[in-house]
Design a protein around this motif. Structure first.
Motif, short mmCIF file in Angstrom:
data_model
loop_
_atom_site.label_atom_id
_atom_site.label_comp_id
_atom_site.label_asym_id
_atom_site.label_seq_id
_atom_site.Cartn_x
_atom_site.Cartn_y
_atom_site.Cartn_z
N ASP A 5 -0.73 -6.19 9.50
CA ASP A 5 -0.09 -5.58 8.33
C ASP A 5 -0.47 -4.11 8.20
N LEU A 6 -1.73 -3.80 8.42
CA LEU A 6 -2.19 -2.42 8.31
C LEU A 6 -1.61 -1.55 9.42
N LEU A 7 -1.59 -2.10 10.64
CA LEU A 7 -1.08 -1.29 11.75
C LEU A 7 0.43 -1.08 11.63
N GLN A 8 1.12 -2.04 11.03
CA GLN A 8 2.55 -1.84 10.78
C GLN A 8 2.78 -0.66 9.84
N LEU A 9 1.92 -0.52 8.83
CA LEU A 9 2.00 0.64 7.94
C LEU A 9 1.73 1.92 8.72
N GLU B 273 -11.24 0.53 2.57
CA GLU B 273 -10.27 0.03 1.59
C GLU B 273 -10.29 0.90 0.33
N LYS B 274 -11.49 1.28 -0.12
CA LYS B 274 -11.61 2.15 -1.29
C LYS B 274 -10.95 3.51 -1.02
N ALA B 275 -11.19 4.04 0.19
CA ALA B 275 -10.63 5.34 0.53
C ALA B 275 -9.11 5.31 0.50
N LEU B 276 -8.52 4.23 1.00
CA LEU B 276 -7.06 4.11 0.99
C LEU B 276 -6.54 3.92 -0.43
N ALA B 277 -7.23 3.08 -1.20
CA ALA B 277 -6.77 2.78 -2.56
C ALA B 277 -6.80 4.02 -3.46
N ALA B 278 -7.64 4.99 -3.12
CA ALA B 278 -7.73 6.20 -3.93
C ALA B 278 -6.46 7.04 -3.86
N GLN C 297 -3.84 8.05 7.88
CA GLN C 297 -3.46 7.34 9.09
C GLN C 297 -4.69 6.91 9.90
N GLY C 298 -5.66 7.80 9.97
CA GLY C 298 -6.88 7.47 10.71
C GLY C 298 -7.62 6.30 10.10
N VAL C 299 -7.68 6.27 8.75
CA VAL C 299 -8.35 5.16 8.08
C VAL C 299 -7.58 3.86 8.29
N LEU C 300 -6.26 3.92 8.21
CA LEU C 300 -5.44 2.73 8.45
C LEU C 300 -5.74 2.13 9.82
N TYR C 301 -5.75 2.99 10.82
CA TYR C 301 -5.96 2.53 12.20
C TYR C 301 -7.36 1.92 12.36
N MET D 2 0.86 -1.19 0.00
CA MET D 2 0.00 0.00 0.00
C MET D 2 0.89 1.24 0.00
N PRO D 3 0.62 2.21 -0.87
CA PRO D 3 1.46 3.41 -0.95
C PRO D 3 1.44 4.19 0.35
N ALA D 4 2.52 4.95 0.56
CA ALA D 4 2.61 5.76 1.76
C ALA D 4 1.67 6.94 1.68
N PRO D 5 1.19 7.43 2.81
CA PRO D 5 0.35 8.62 2.80
C PRO D 5 1.16 9.83 2.35
N ARG D 6 0.49 10.76 1.73
CA ARG D 6 1.17 11.94 1.22
C ARG D 6 0.57 13.19 1.84
#
Length: 394
Positions: free
Chosen positions: A111-115, A76-81, A90-94, A1-5
């Motif tokens: 895996d998600l929390l590690q990101l 998942e859609k929100a992150l993939a966008a 970060q909030g969505v990941l958590y 999953m790409p890093a947040p920007r």
């Protein structure tokens, strides 16, 4: 999953007002209406960020309403966008990690929390504990421990369940030496927890340190933290093993008096052996009396008489021997001998002669020889007293 920007959101005025309206509905906990509004908003022409934000909000509301799979789908859609700013990403990941854990999908949650950890400047104690607990759910204890320890270290106040989780891991792995300092810390915070005293004692026992086990259990007992009957009996046994029978007897007797342990024959006979080992003959006699009250067997009174002869309590020895005869014993001659000896030591020689002559008539060869010796002694004393009386003119 790409890093947040670091994304600067671009929102049109109309969409902004709509999102603001939905936000007020959420503040008022009107989740169903908010969901309808967002569904309508989702159908409109939106830019990349606006659509990701709507999916994020739909995911949030579905999570609140218990629609976990729908919440996961929209997060998942929100992150993939790849359009959310970092704080929102970060909030969505958590949130997504927490939802997956609730569904039992712990590896995905990890895996998600590690990101999330990678891009969080100062992860809070709760986040570390979440990660640790998910590793525990997968029985990956070595991976769990660093996160649990970090959570405990970061927490402003001690949280009992966190400490307990680490201790339980050490016990499950047989790492008792590592469990000891944690249990000591726990007892400094929560001293009224019998379970932790028991675990500390057990840890020392597993480390072959019986003295430390005894010290821990005695401290716990003196603070009213040993309440289990098996633990109490184990403490009695430990004191006997470490040559402190008086303490063992005191514990057993006190717990019987308090009604924690039954005042039955098994415990009374154990208590008697302890008092005899401690040479606490007064306590031993009192215990024999309790046993006799239950069994009504004169042999117990005969045993009491022997103890009283040993301690020079001649009057009581004679009385116990007489009571033993009244209650019935297998070998009455033994009781008669003790009674005669007691009378002799009390200077009641005439009464003693009567008793010893009974022994001479009833006993076996050895008992007759013993009786004959006492008869000679008693007769000599009587003769001496008579001669002394004549000589003194009495």
């Amino acid at each position: 999953m790409p890093a947040p920007r670091d994304i600067i959101p671009e929102v049109s005025d109309g969409i902004y007002l709509k999102i603001e309206t939905v936000g007020k509905l959420l503040d008022d906990e009107k989740f169903d209406r908010a969901l309808v509004e967002m569904r309508q908003l989702e159908k409109r022409s939106l830019n990349k960020y606006e659509r990701a934000a709507v999916w994020q909000m739909i995911g949030y509301v579905n999570g609140v309403l218990g629609n976990t799979r729908l919440a996961i789908e929209h997060f998942e859609k929100a992150l993939a966008a790849q359009a959310l700013p970092q704080f929102a990403h970060q909030g969505v990941l958590y949130s997504l990690a927490s939802l997956y854990s609730g569904e039992g999908e712990f590896q995905r949650a990890i895996d998600l929390l590690q990101l999330w950890f990678q891009y969080e400047d100062e992860p809070a104690a709760d986040a570390h504990m979440l990660m640790g607990s998910w590793y525990v759910a997968l029985s990956q204890y070595d991976d769990a421990l660093p996160f649990i320890r970090k959570a405990i270290m970061l927490s402003e106040l001690p949280i009992e369940s966190w400490y307990a989780l680490e201790v339980n891991i050490h016990f499950s792995q047989g790492n008792y030496a590592e469990a000891v300092p944690i249990l000591k810390s726990m007892l400094s915070y929560w001293p009224r927890r019998p379970r932790y005293w028991n675990m500390l004692a057990d840890a020392y026992l597993q480390l072959d340190n019986e003295k430390a086990t005894l010290d821990v259990m005695m401290t716990a007992y003196n603070n009213s933290q040993v309440t289990d009957t098996q633990r109490i009996m184990a403490l009695v046994g430990l004191n006997m093993a470490h040559d402190t029978p008086f303490t063992a007897g005191s514990i057993l007797e006190n717990e019987m008096i308090a009604g924690v342990l039954p005042d039955d024959l098994v415990n009374l006979k154990t208590l008697l052996q302890i008092w005899l080992s401690a040479r606490e003959y007064g306590h031993a006699i009192a215990t024999i009396e309790k046993i006799f009250a239950i069994e009504n067997d004169g042999s117990w009174l005969l045993r009491a008489a022997k103890i009283q002869v040993k301690t020079g309590e001649w009057r009581r020895a004679g009385e116990s021997a007489e009571r033993a005869l009244d209650a019935g014993v297998d070998n009455p001659v033994s009781a008669l001998l003790l009674q005669g000896m007691a009378l002799t030591e009390l200077g009641e020689f005439a009464e003693a002669l009567v008793i010893f002559r009974k022994v001479a008539a009833m006993g076996d060869e050895e008992e007759q020889q013993v009786a004959a010796a006492w008869i000679r002694y008693a007769e000599e004393e009587i003769n001496y007293q008579q001669q002394f009386a004549v000589a003194s003119g009495k």
